[in-house]
Design an enzyme around this catalytic site. Structure first.
Site, PDB file in Angstrom:
ATOM      1  N   HIS A   1      36.746  38.579  29.677  1.00 19.98           N
ATOM      2  CA  HIS A   1      36.288  38.652  31.058  1.00 19.98           C
ATOM      3  C   HIS A   1      36.966  37.588  31.916  1.00 19.98           C
ATOM      4  O   HIS A   1      36.746  36.396  31.694  1.00 19.98           O
ATOM      5  CB  HIS A   1      34.764  38.448  31.058  1.00 19.98           C
ATOM      6  CG  HIS A   1      34.134  38.513  32.394  1.00 19.98           C
ATOM      7  ND1 HIS A   1      33.536  37.424  32.997  1.00 19.98           N
ATOM      8  CD2 HIS A   1      33.987  39.538  33.261  1.00 19.98           C
ATOM      9  CE1 HIS A   1      33.034  37.776  34.157  1.00 19.98           C
ATOM     10  NE2 HIS A   1      33.289  39.054  34.350  1.00 19.98           N
ATOM     11  N   ARG A   2      37.802  38.020  32.843  1.00 20.76           N
ATOM     12  CA  ARG A   2      38.606  37.114  33.680  1.00 20.76           C
ATOM     13  C   ARG A   2      39.501  36.243  32.794  1.00 20.76           C
ATOM     14  O   ARG A   2      39.826  35.109  33.149  1.00 20.76           O
ATOM     15  CB  ARG A   2      37.717  36.237  34.565  1.00 20.76           C
ATOM     16  CG  ARG A   2      36.640  37.019  35.314  1.00 20.76           C
ATOM     17  CD  ARG A   2      35.814  36.131  36.223  1.00 20.76           C
ATOM     18  NE  ARG A   2      34.619  36.854  36.696  1.00 20.76           N
ATOM     19  CZ  ARG A   2      33.691  36.353  37.485  1.00 20.76           C
ATOM     20  NH1 ARG A   2      33.809  35.114  37.938  1.00 20.76           N
ATOM     21  NH2 ARG A   2      32.645  37.073  37.877  1.00 20.76           N
TER      22      ARG A   2
ATOM     23  N   ASP B   1      40.328  41.312  37.822  1.00 15.48           N
ATOM     24  CA  ASP B   1      39.743  41.754  39.089  1.00 15.48           C
ATOM     25  C   ASP B   1      40.879  41.730  40.103  1.00 15.48           C
ATOM     26  O   ASP B   1      41.658  40.771  40.144  1.00 15.48           O
ATOM     27  CB  ASP B   1      38.648  40.784  39.530  1.00 15.48           C
ATOM     28  CG  ASP B   1      37.453  40.791  38.581  1.00 15.48           C
ATOM     29  OD1 ASP B   1      36.983  41.887  38.224  1.00 15.48           O
ATOM     30  OD2 ASP B   1      37.000  39.694  38.202  1.00 15.48           O
TER      31      ASP B   1
ATOM     32  N   HIS C   1      38.660  37.132  41.428  1.00 13.85           N
ATOM     33  CA  HIS C   1      37.363  37.811  41.438  1.00 13.85           C
ATOM     34  C   HIS C   1      36.833  38.014  42.851  1.00 13.85           C
ATOM     35  O   HIS C   1      36.342  39.081  43.208  1.00 13.85           O
ATOM     36  CB  HIS C   1      36.336  37.021  40.623  1.00 13.85           C
ATOM     37  CG  HIS C   1      34.973  37.649  40.665  1.00 13.85           C
ATOM     38  ND1 HIS C   1      34.027  37.318  41.604  1.00 13.85           N
ATOM     39  CD2 HIS C   1      34.422  38.622  39.906  1.00 13.85           C
ATOM     40  CE1 HIS C   1      32.949  38.054  41.414  1.00 13.85           C
ATOM     41  NE2 HIS C   1      33.157  38.852  40.390  1.00 13.85           N
TER      42      HIS C   1
ATOM     43  N   GLU D   1      40.004  45.970  37.655  1.00 14.73           N
ATOM     44  CA  GLU D   1      38.837  46.408  38.428  1.00 14.73           C
ATOM     45  C   GLU D   1      39.220  46.476  39.904  1.00 14.73           C
ATOM     46  O   GLU D   1      39.766  45.510  40.452  1.00 14.73           O
ATOM     47  CB  GLU D   1      37.674  45.426  38.237  1.00 14.73           C
ATOM     48  CG  GLU D   1      36.449  45.860  39.070  1.00 14.73           C
ATOM     49  CD  GLU D   1      35.255  44.904  38.942  1.00 14.73           C
ATOM     50  OE1 GLU D   1      35.229  44.068  38.029  1.00 14.73           O
ATOM     51  OE2 GLU D   1      34.369  45.019  39.807  1.00 14.73           O
TER      52      GLU D   1
ATOM     53  N   GLN E   1      38.139  50.029  35.946  1.00 13.53           N
ATOM     54  CA  GLN E   1      36.693  49.909  36.169  1.00 13.53           C
ATOM     55  C   GLN E   1      36.421  49.658  37.647  1.00 13.53           C
ATOM     56  O   GLN E   1      37.245  49.103  38.375  1.00 13.53           O
ATOM     57  CB  GLN E   1      36.151  48.742  35.339  1.00 13.53           C
ATOM     58  CG  GLN E   1      37.035  47.528  35.449  1.00 13.53           C
ATOM     59  CD  GLN E   1      36.447  46.222  35.013  1.00 13.53           C
ATOM     60  OE1 GLN E   1      35.228  46.098  34.859  1.00 13.53           O
ATOM     61  NE2 GLN E   1      37.284  45.211  34.866  1.00 13.53           N
TER      62      GLN E   1
HETATM   63  O1  G3P Z   1      33.905  43.972  35.330  1.00 12.27           O
HETATM   64  C1  G3P Z   1      32.848  43.631  34.514  1.00 12.27           C
HETATM   65  C2  G3P Z   1      32.282  42.438  35.119  1.00 12.27           C
HETATM   66  O2  G3P Z   1      33.381  41.620  35.343  1.00 12.27           O
HETATM   67  C3  G3P Z   1      31.613  42.762  36.399  1.00 12.27           C
HETATM   68  O3  G3P Z   1      31.223  41.645  37.062  1.00 12.27           O
HETATM   69  O4  G3P Z   1      31.426  40.290  39.033  1.00 12.27           O
HETATM   70  O5  G3P Z   1      32.459  39.517  36.916  1.00 12.27           O
HETATM   71  O6  G3P Z   1      33.470  41.387  38.193  1.00 12.27           O
HETATM   72  P1  G3P Z   1      32.192  40.672  37.845  1.00 12.27           P
HETATM   73 CA    CA Z   2      35.153  42.262  36.817  1.00 10.94          CA
END
Ligand code: G3P
Ligand code: CA
Length: 298
Positions: free
Chosen positions: A31-32, A60, A73, A147, A184
């Protein structure tokens, strides 16, 4: 002994055949990047995610004033860069708050920013990567998990985020054998547009935040299935409704909750334990995590 081994082998083969392809292997989405250990959405965080065995590295996406997709993000730069210091007058005032929008800055300007120091001084000088730089780093080593962030905001500023994303994948001849891609979004409209209007074959995942819980009914999941291969619900939604996993699987959708990490592990002793629970007790297929090194493989 030989007989026991043969029987064991046959049992394993039967199990393998019985489980639908998309659920065979638990999937680790960084994640990121490995964002618990390095500043989110920097090449350093992506590199570390690869070292820690990520199956996919998440990006993102935002769009610069000159139309370049970059990995960040937030719609604005102030949380994760020193934009306030470098461009003190270039903010927009919103409800009394100063905001430095990505789309108000050229890529060359964004590249002047330090995206590492806010996290730890040892990362000083880290840059906001373009999506192309992320692709070049990750491709062949793991999958990409972009995303579309704020597609409607960018639409109102004259950008077509979905077209840009798909064009960049085409230009890079992605996905390829070694680089799967999942796109996503929290925006069902964004995903539908890519699937129906832009006719993409790239698999799509619908993210679902707590206020979007209407997607978690049998009817909602059927609707999601018309454009997505999976759902990405907030982990609290899955924890609060464990039967959702079977319901989604029966609908033909994979389940990838977000986001497991040490900071929000709640009642669990560690992120590893939290992930263990979601993956092997609740049966989700994949997880977004800030701690890829804690992902429990069986
Ligand atoms: O994309 C999954 C998760 O990353 C969604 O939350 O706000 O971290 O992009 P966010
Ligand atoms: Ca995300």
């Amino acid at each position: 002994m030989l007989k026991t081994l043969t029987l064991l082998f046959i049992a394993m083969m039967l199990l393998f055949i019985a489980v639908p392809a998309q659920y065979k292997q638990k999937t680790l989405v960084a994640h990121r990047g490995a964002s618990a250990y390095a500043p989110e959405h920097t090449l350093e965080a992506y590199r570390l995610a690869l070292q820690q065995g990520a199956d996919y590295v998440e990006q993102d996406l935002q769009i610069t004033k000159d139309g370049v997709l970059v990995c960040l993000h937030d719609l604005t730069l102030e949380r994760t860069t020193n934009v306030e210091e470098v461009f003190p007058d270039r903010f927009k005032l919103e409800n009394g708050n100063k905001r430095w929008y990505v789309s108000d800055f050229m890529l060359a300007e964004i590249k002047q920013l330090d995206a590492g120091s806010w996290f730890d001084k040892k990362f000083a000088g880290a840059k906001v990567p373009t999506w192309q730089e992320a692709i070049d780093l990750v491709r062949g080593k793991a999958g990409l998990y972009p995303e579309t962030k704020g597609p409607e905001v960018y639409g109102s500023r004259g950008f077509d985020m979905e077209k840009l994303v798909l064009a960049q994948l085409r230009k890079n001849k992605l996905p390829d054998k070694k680089t799967p891609v999942l796109i996503q979004s929290f925006s069902p409209e964004s995903l539908r547009k890519m699937k129906v209007e832009l006719k993409t074959k790239v698999p799509l995942v619908l993210l679902i935040s707590p206020p979007q819980r209407e997607w978690l009914t049998a009817e909602g999941l059927q609707k999601a299935k018309s454009f997505a291969v999976g759902i990405g619900p907030a982990k609290s939604l899955v924890d609060g409704k464990p039967e959702l996993v079977k319901l989604a699987h029966d609908t033909g959708l994979s389940v990838t909750p977000y986001t497991s990490n040490e900071k929000t592990k709640g009642r669990f002793a560690s992120a590893r334990e939290e992930m263990q629970y979601f993956l092997y007790t609740l049966g989700v297929d994949a997880l977004f995590t800030d701690n890829p090194d804690q992902f429990p493989r069986k």
